[in-house]
Design an enzyme around this catalytic site. Structure first.
Site, PDB file in Angstrom:
ATOM      1  N   ASP A 161       0.118  -5.691   7.265  1.00  0.00           N
ATOM      2  CA  ASP A 161       0.908  -5.438   6.060  1.00  0.00           C
ATOM      3  C   ASP A 161       1.482  -6.769   5.593  1.00  0.00           C
ATOM      4  O   ASP A 161       2.267  -7.394   6.302  1.00  0.00           O
ATOM      5  CB  ASP A 161       2.018  -4.436   6.401  1.00  0.00           C
ATOM      6  CG  ASP A 161       2.925  -4.175   5.213  1.00  0.00           C
ATOM      7  OD1 ASP A 161       2.395  -4.078   4.101  1.00  0.00           O
ATOM      8  OD2 ASP A 161       4.144  -4.100   5.388  1.00  0.00           O
ATOM      9  N   THR A 198       0.975  -5.830  -1.137  1.00  0.00           N
ATOM     10  CA  THR A 198       1.779  -7.030  -0.856  1.00  0.00           C
ATOM     11  C   THR A 198       0.899  -8.250  -0.624  1.00  0.00           C
ATOM     12  O   THR A 198       1.223  -9.337  -1.071  1.00  0.00           O
ATOM     13  CB  THR A 198       2.690  -6.788   0.369  1.00  0.00           C
ATOM     14  OG1 THR A 198       1.919  -6.138   1.378  1.00  0.00           O
ATOM     15  CG2 THR A 198       3.853  -5.908   0.015  1.00  0.00           C
ATOM     16  N   THR A 199      -0.231  -8.036   0.063  1.00  0.00           N
ATOM     17  CA  THR A 199      -1.145  -9.169   0.304  1.00  0.00           C
ATOM     18  C   THR A 199      -1.762  -9.618  -1.019  1.00  0.00           C
ATOM     19  O   THR A 199      -1.884 -10.814  -1.283  1.00  0.00           O
ATOM     20  CB  THR A 199      -2.259  -8.757   1.291  1.00  0.00           C
ATOM     21  OG1 THR A 199      -1.646  -8.169   2.429  1.00  0.00           O
ATOM     22  CG2 THR A 199      -3.078  -9.944   1.717  1.00  0.00           C
ATOM     23  N   ASP A 257       3.642   2.574   3.377  1.00  0.00           N
ATOM     24  CA  ASP A 257       2.897   2.101   2.195  1.00  0.00           C
ATOM     25  C   ASP A 257       2.305   3.284   1.425  1.00  0.00           C
ATOM     26  O   ASP A 257       2.400   3.359   0.202  1.00  0.00           O
ATOM     27  CB  ASP A 257       1.759   1.150   2.612  1.00  0.00           C
ATOM     28  CG  ASP A 257       2.290  -0.244   2.937  1.00  0.00           C
ATOM     29  OD1 ASP A 257       3.517  -0.366   3.053  1.00  0.00           O
ATOM     30  OD2 ASP A 257       1.498  -1.180   3.085  1.00  0.00           O
TER      31      ASP A 257
END
Length: 476
Positions: free
Chosen positions: A61, A94-95, A391
């Site tokens: 994550d 997020t990445t 998530d």
């Protein structure tokens, strides 16, 4: 009179660069951060093992990794903030945001080196952003809220997509249904804190269950709890913040007595105070007594004799969720125990789950709440499962609030890249080159997905560009 030379004292190793060298240094620092999370993107992304202060975390994550990296460089810290805000706002991706930000910087770096003013670069980026947002809104597929079955299937797909790149992707069908059920049990505001996640080591992932109500681990119990009933229908719940045990008074009082009878009176008074409290709780008609503070063995035995269940030292968040779900109020005195201050629920039971005993409150009357009880082997594995489900839950919430979706897997980025490239050819000046660079930067998402899967990225991107140029959907 000659001027005295100024002496500026700075700490050793201080970077005093300004202007262009500083910009380049900032971009390089950001690149290093991006390289740390680059390989975690997509279904074939790799997990990272991060050790900080002796505690090791295995995760893919983006936000979790960024938080755990001890980043000192101020420019690189902005990337951490991007990941954090994405995590708080959207929950997933997020990445991707870190990767995109890093790639935009990488593509404009040559222009900075050539001396293009940052203002011009910013203007071009803002223009490109506006074009992208307009195009996304045009391409987005609106969700029909009327058809419930279709909405549910779309939400399940969104949850499954969020889990595609996670550790639990093999069980995504099982978990995506569970996540959608969990979110749909909440009320309109979709408060995240009304979904509790509890982890129990042991068992298979498929043994995880969703409780439509509040569930928490059985607290420490004193003698007598074995006699208490373990399930009720339509029970009343007293929520307290009172210590129900005999206190040793020597710690905060000094009493001098000169005979045994006087001492006995003091002891009796102490017992009487406790029994009065217990009698009032019993008289209120409550079947389940939960308290933030300890409930001692005398009280436990007293409740057991009267067919009541009690649990002391209940964690604050669990007590708050029970309060919201079942109604009532957390009381600090037993004198207000009237029906309006008691919570109610249709079914209460204590159940063995794995090596733990859980107290389950189901059919709560007030707020909508639910609890996910996760099972699995190792502790690390359970923690990563919790992050993955967080998530997915956030994505489902977001999809319910915003009624539009776009194609994933790099498709939308390729389409935006094509739009920007076409637009850049219609304008003159430095902006043409800059918008072209931003168009190239958007291709980082599909490129990285290919790299992580071990494909030849250049080959596949060329085919993708061709498909988008022909105006066909790139779902093939």
């Amino acid at each position: 009179m000659p001027m005295q030379p100024q002496i500026v004292l700075l700490k050793e190793g201080t970077d005093t660069s300004q202007g262009k060298p500083q910009l380049i240094s900032n971009i390089n620092a950001c690149q290093a951060i991006v390289d740390a999370v680059r390989t975690t993107l997509g279904p074939r992304g790799m997990d990272k093992l991060i050790v900080s202060g002796g505690k090791s975390t295995i995760s893919n994550d983006g936000a979790t990794i960024m938080k755990l990296l001890d980043i000192v460089h101020p420019a690189a810290r902005t990337l951490v903030d991007i990941a954090k805000s994405q995590d708080a706002e959207v929950g997933d991706g997020t990445t991707s945001v870190v990767l995109l930000a890093g790639e935009f910087l990488k593509q404009v770096k040559p222009f900075v080196e050539e001396g293009v003013h940052p203002r011009i670069i910013i203007k071009a980026i803002r223009k490109a952003l506006q074009l992208c947002v307009d195009k996304i809104e045009e391409l987005a597929v609106k969700i029909e809220k009327n058809n419930e079955a279709e909405t549910r299937s779309l939400l399940t797909k969104c949850a499954a997509t969020a889990m595609n790149s996670k550790l639990i992707h093999q069980q995504k069908d099982f978990f995506s249904k569970m996540v959608v059920d969990a979110v749909l049990q909440l009320d309109e505001l979709l408060p995240l804190d009304m979904i509790g996640i509890k982890k129990v080591s042991g068992g298979a992932l498929e043994d995880s269950l969703l409780v439509a109500g509040v569930a928490f681990k059985k607290t420490f119990s004193y003698a007598g709890f074995e006699m208490q009933p373990k399930s009720y229908e339509n029970c009343k719940i007293a929520l307290l913040n009172i210590e129900l045990e005999l206190k040793a008074e020597r710690s905060n009082a000094e009493i001098r007595v000169d005979n045994v009878q006087e001492y006995q009176k003091i002891v009796d008074a102490e017992w009487q105070i406790l029994y009065d409290k217990l009698a009032k709780i019993h008289a209120s008609g409550a079947n389940v007594v939960l308290s933030k503070l300890p409930i001692g063995d005398v009280a436990t035995q007293y409740f057991a004799d009267r067919d009541m269940f009690c649990a002391g030292r209940v964690p604050d968040e669990d007590l708050r969720r029970t309060l919201k779900a079942c109604g009532g109020a957390v009381l600090t005195t037993v004198h207000d125990l009237v029906d309006s201050n008691l919570g109610t629920c249709q079914h209460f039971e204590e159940r063995q789950i794995g090596g733990e005993r859980f107290n389950l409150f189901q059919g709560c009357t007030n707020a909508k709440t639910c609890t996910l009880i996760l099972r699995g082997g190792a502790e690390q594995f359970l923690e990563e499962t919790e992050r993955s489900l967080h998530d997915a839950i956030m994505i489902v919430r977001r999809t319910i609030k915003n009624d539009a979706v776009v194609a994933g897997g790099g498709a939308i980025e390729m389409e935006l890249s094509k739009i920007l490239r076409d637009y850049s050819r219609t304008i003159a000046g430095k902006e043409q080159l800059l918008i072209g660079a931003i168009a190239k930067a958007l291709e980082v998402i599909p490129r990285q997905l290919c790299d992580n899967a071990g494909f030849d990225a250049t080959n596949i991107l060329n085919k993708l560009r061709q498909k988008h140029a022909q105006g066909r959907q790139s779902r093939e």
